[in-house]
Design an enzyme around this catalytic site. Structure first.
Site, PDB file in Angstrom:
ATOM      1  N   SER A   1      46.975 -44.261 107.806  1.00  0.00           N
ATOM      2  CA  SER A   1      47.731 -45.205 108.629  1.00  0.00           C
ATOM      3  C   SER A   1      47.569 -44.850 110.102  1.00  0.00           C
ATOM      4  O   SER A   1      47.823 -43.708 110.505  1.00  0.00           O
ATOM      5  CB  SER A   1      49.203 -45.128 108.224  1.00  0.00           C
ATOM      6  OG  SER A   1      49.967 -45.968 109.034  1.00  0.00           O
ATOM      7  N   ALA A   2      47.177 -45.841 110.922  1.00  0.00           N
ATOM      8  CA  ALA A   2      46.824 -45.557 112.323  1.00  0.00           C
ATOM      9  C   ALA A   2      47.995 -45.068 113.171  1.00  0.00           C
ATOM     10  O   ALA A   2      47.805 -44.244 114.058  1.00  0.00           O
ATOM     11  CB  ALA A   2      46.222 -46.820 112.953  1.00  0.00           C
ATOM     12  N   HIS A   3      49.214 -45.572 112.888  1.00  0.00           N
ATOM     13  CA  HIS A   3      50.307 -45.212 113.814  1.00  0.00           C
ATOM     14  C   HIS A   3      50.723 -43.748 113.681  1.00  0.00           C
ATOM     15  O   HIS A   3      51.539 -43.261 114.456  1.00  0.00           O
ATOM     16  CB  HIS A   3      51.495 -46.174 113.673  1.00  0.00           C
ATOM     17  CG  HIS A   3      52.342 -45.999 112.447  1.00  0.00           C
ATOM     18  ND1 HIS A   3      53.541 -45.346 112.464  1.00  0.00           N
ATOM     19  CD2 HIS A   3      52.167 -46.427 111.168  1.00  0.00           C
ATOM     20  CE1 HIS A   3      54.088 -45.378 111.251  1.00  0.00           C
ATOM     21  NE2 HIS A   3      53.267 -46.024 110.440  1.00  0.00           N
TER      22      HIS A   3
ATOM     23  N   CYS B   1      70.595 -41.255 104.673  1.00  0.00           N
ATOM     24  CA  CYS B   1      72.018 -41.552 104.792  1.00  0.00           C
ATOM     25  C   CYS B   1      72.281 -43.014 104.459  1.00  0.00           C
ATOM     26  O   CYS B   1      71.544 -43.886 104.894  1.00  0.00           O
ATOM     27  CB  CYS B   1      72.419 -41.280 106.228  1.00  0.00           C
ATOM     28  SG  CYS B   1      74.143 -41.459 106.553  1.00  0.00           S
TER      29      CYS B   1
ATOM     30  N   ASN C   1      55.304 -35.681 104.100  1.00  0.00           N
ATOM     31  CA  ASN C   1      55.845 -36.215 105.354  1.00  0.00           C
ATOM     32  C   ASN C   1      57.118 -35.522 105.806  1.00  0.00           C
ATOM     33  O   ASN C   1      57.470 -35.578 106.974  1.00  0.00           O
ATOM     34  CB  ASN C   1      56.094 -37.727 105.232  1.00  0.00           C
ATOM     35  CG  ASN C   1      56.805 -38.096 103.956  1.00  0.00           C
ATOM     36  OD1 ASN C   1      56.313 -37.845 102.854  1.00  0.00           O
ATOM     37  ND2 ASN C   1      57.966 -38.694 104.079  1.00  0.00           N
TER      38      ASN C   1
ATOM     39  N   THR D   1      41.860 -62.820 107.594  1.00  0.00           N
ATOM     40  CA  THR D   1      41.150 -62.560 108.851  1.00  0.00           C
ATOM     41  C   THR D   1      41.521 -61.181 109.393  1.00  0.00           C
ATOM     42  O   THR D   1      42.697 -60.812 109.420  1.00  0.00           O
ATOM     43  CB  THR D   1      41.494 -63.671 109.878  1.00  0.00           C
ATOM     44  OG1 THR D   1      41.147 -64.922 109.277  1.00  0.00           O
ATOM     45  CG2 THR D   1      40.722 -63.494 111.171  1.00  0.00           C
TER      46      THR D   1
ATOM     47  N   GLY E   1      49.690 -47.514 105.692  1.00  0.00           N
ATOM     48  CA  GLY E   1      49.791 -46.568 104.579  1.00  0.00           C
ATOM     49  C   GLY E   1      50.428 -47.181 103.337  1.00  0.00           C
ATOM     50  O   GLY E   1      49.977 -46.949 102.211  1.00  0.00           O
ATOM     51  N   THR E   2      51.471 -47.949 103.537  1.00  0.00           N
ATOM     52  CA  THR E   2      52.178 -48.525 102.384  1.00  0.00           C
ATOM     53  C   THR E   2      51.250 -49.430 101.585  1.00  0.00           C
ATOM     54  O   THR E   2      51.184 -49.348 100.349  1.00  0.00           O
ATOM     55  CB  THR E   2      53.423 -49.311 102.878  1.00  0.00           C
ATOM     56  OG1 THR E   2      54.266 -48.407 103.599  1.00  0.00           O
ATOM     57  CG2 THR E   2      54.186 -49.926 101.730  1.00  0.00           C
TER      58      THR E   2
HETATM   59  N1  PLP Z   1      52.790 -42.211 103.120  1.00  0.00           N
HETATM   60  C1  PLP Z   1      53.303 -41.236 103.885  1.00  0.00           C
HETATM   61  C2  PLP Z   1      53.118 -39.815 103.483  1.00  0.00           C
HETATM   62  C3  PLP Z   1      54.003 -41.536 105.053  1.00  0.00           C
HETATM   63  O1  PLP Z   1      54.507 -40.557 105.802  1.00  0.00           O
HETATM   64  C4  PLP Z   1      54.165 -42.907 105.397  1.00  0.00           C
HETATM   65  C5  PLP Z   1      54.951 -43.281 106.594  1.00  0.00           C
HETATM   66  O2  PLP Z   1      55.897 -42.616 106.966  1.00  0.00           O
HETATM   67  C6  PLP Z   1      53.593 -43.891 104.575  1.00  0.00           C
HETATM   68  C7  PLP Z   1      52.922 -43.505 103.442  1.00  0.00           C
HETATM   69  C8  PLP Z   1      53.701 -45.346 104.913  1.00  0.00           C
HETATM   70  O3  PLP Z   1      52.830 -45.650 105.975  1.00  0.00           O
HETATM   71  P1  PLP Z   1      53.012 -47.002 106.845  1.00  0.00           P
HETATM   72  O4  PLP Z   1      54.184 -46.760 107.740  1.00  0.00           O
HETATM   73  O5  PLP Z   1      51.740 -47.131 107.612  1.00  0.00           O
HETATM   74  O6  PLP Z   1      53.207 -48.114 105.898  1.00  0.00           O
END
Ligand code: PLP
Length: 379
Positions: free
Chosen positions: A199-201, A324, A151, A237, A72-73
């Site tokens: 994001s897969a996780h 925190c 999130n 790759t 995701g990042t």
């Molecule tokens: N965007 C949102 C809304 C998220 O909740 C997160 C992860 O908590 C991310 C982006 C980042 O994803 P990743 O952990 O796959 O980099």
């Protein structure tokens, strides 16, 4: 051994066993490089093609609109920086004040290079109102980036309406759908987005793998330069094993979406009903239209950090609503923006159920919270 209850699925999820089985062969047996022409790499090439097609089908896209990333990042950084870098000095970005830091920090970086960034305020339920976007947008706006689901509080945004406004003003629309993909129905055509991060996780796939949907015809700068992978847009790759597992877990989640949603909402109700039947003073944050499984609650005159630590001692993993550091316990930017009252804000926790959670776990969490909070009052 103490049993563990994991209810922090918005942070990450358990890898699906079928996804794990699917990825194994690409680590040990089928380890060829898909860019090589020989037949040993044929299976990898096919796996890559199939995974792209599966993921595309799950979100209503074309296979060539799916670009694999490290999560995701990276997807957020790529989407925002790529559009901004084409327009630095003459363009502006609009985002919301409750985005994930992957979006907010990417925007900050672009602002330092001279790009104007505007942050839309949200309602007390965490909703970005289309009328507010209309006020801020102009023909200088090049990109609007609004998350699909938050999130922390789980609020789902009116993305289709927001994307229409962006397009009417000549801007592209990106959505960070990391908390939504695999959890609610997604159709990029209906949403009308140009770019979408996943994001897969977060949907029972492996960590360190994700994708960016890029609508065909969207002018985007490559994330990395080098080889010709990902149509020359993201050199390097491919992480085949994780890509295969991501496609497997996403498809499984999409096939079972309805029953998963029903189960997760039931688990949410279990906790909320237990707390409501007690004399504990709490409020629930976010809108009614939220991702299933999210229970973000603030307890009056409590400390979220303490609750998280006490639950941890009981083997229960949940998350706090405040960030925190070693000196200060700060209220998260999301809780500030949705104006959670001062006497509640510090006592915020996020329980996020996943598909492996059970009714008895939800009941244990509810009862444990009551026990901890009742002791609190006596101190
Ligand atoms: N965007 C949102 C809304 C998220 O909740 C997160 C992860 O908590 C991310 C982006 C980042 O994803 P990743 O952990 O796959 O980099």
């Amino acid at each position: 051994m103490k049993t563990m209850i994991y209810a922090d699925n918005a942070a990450t999820t358990k890898l699906d066993i079928e996804a794990f089985q699917a990825m194994k062969q690409f680590l040990i047996e089928e380890y060829g490089n898909p860019s090589q022409p020989y037949s040993f790499a044929r299976k990898e090439r096919k796996a890559l093609k199939d995974a792209r097609a599966t993921i595309a089908e799950c979100i209503g896209a074309l296979p060539e609109e799916i670009y694999f990333t490290s999560g995701g990042t990276e997807s957020d950084n790529w989407a925002i920086k790529s559009i901004a870098l084409q327009n630095v000095m003459k363009g502006e970005i609009i985002t919301s004040s409750i985005e994930h830091h992957a979006v907010l920090r990417s925007c900050d970086a672009m602002r330092e290079l001279g790009c104007k960034v505007q942050y839309l305020p949200v309602t007390e339920k965490g909703i970005v109102q289309p009328i507010i976007l209309k006020k801020y947008i102009s023909n200088r706006t090049k990109l609007v980036s609004i998350m699909l689901a938050n999130n922390e509080v789980g609020t789902i945004q009116p993305i289709a309406d927001l994307a229409k406004i962006a397009h009417r003003n000549g801007a592209l629309f990106h959505t960070d759908a990391v908390q939504a993909v695999g959890h609610i129905p997604i159709d990029v055509e209906k949403l009308g987005v140009d770019l979408l991060s996943a994001s897969a996780h977060k949907f029972n796939g492996p960590k360190g793998i994700g994708f960016l949907y890029i609508r065909k015809g969207t002018d985007i700068i490559p994330y990395t330069d080098g080889g010709a992978q990902e149509s020359g847009h993201r050199a390097g790759t491919e992480n085949i094993a994780s890509i295969v597992a991501m496609a497997t877990s996403l498809k499984k989640n999409c096939v079972h979406l309805k029953e998963n949603t029903k189960k997760l909402q039931y688990l949410e109700d279990c906790v909320v009903e237990i707390l409501s039947a007690s004399d504990i003073d709490f409020i629930r944050n976010g809108s009614e239209n939220r991702v299933p499984g999210n229970v973000n609650i603030s307890f009056r005159n409590a400390e979220g950090e303490v609750l998280v630590h006490r639950l941890d001692l009981l083997g229960i993993c949940i998350s706090t609503g405040s960030a925190c550091d070693s000196i200060n316990t700060q209220i998260s930017h999301v809780l500030k923006e949705i104006s959670v009252p001062g006497e509640y804000a510090k006592g915020t926790i996020r329980i996020s159920f996943g598909i492996s959670n059970t009714e008895s776990e939800a009941i244990t969490i509810g009862n444990s919270l009551i026990r901890i909070l009742s002791k609190y009052k006596m101190l």
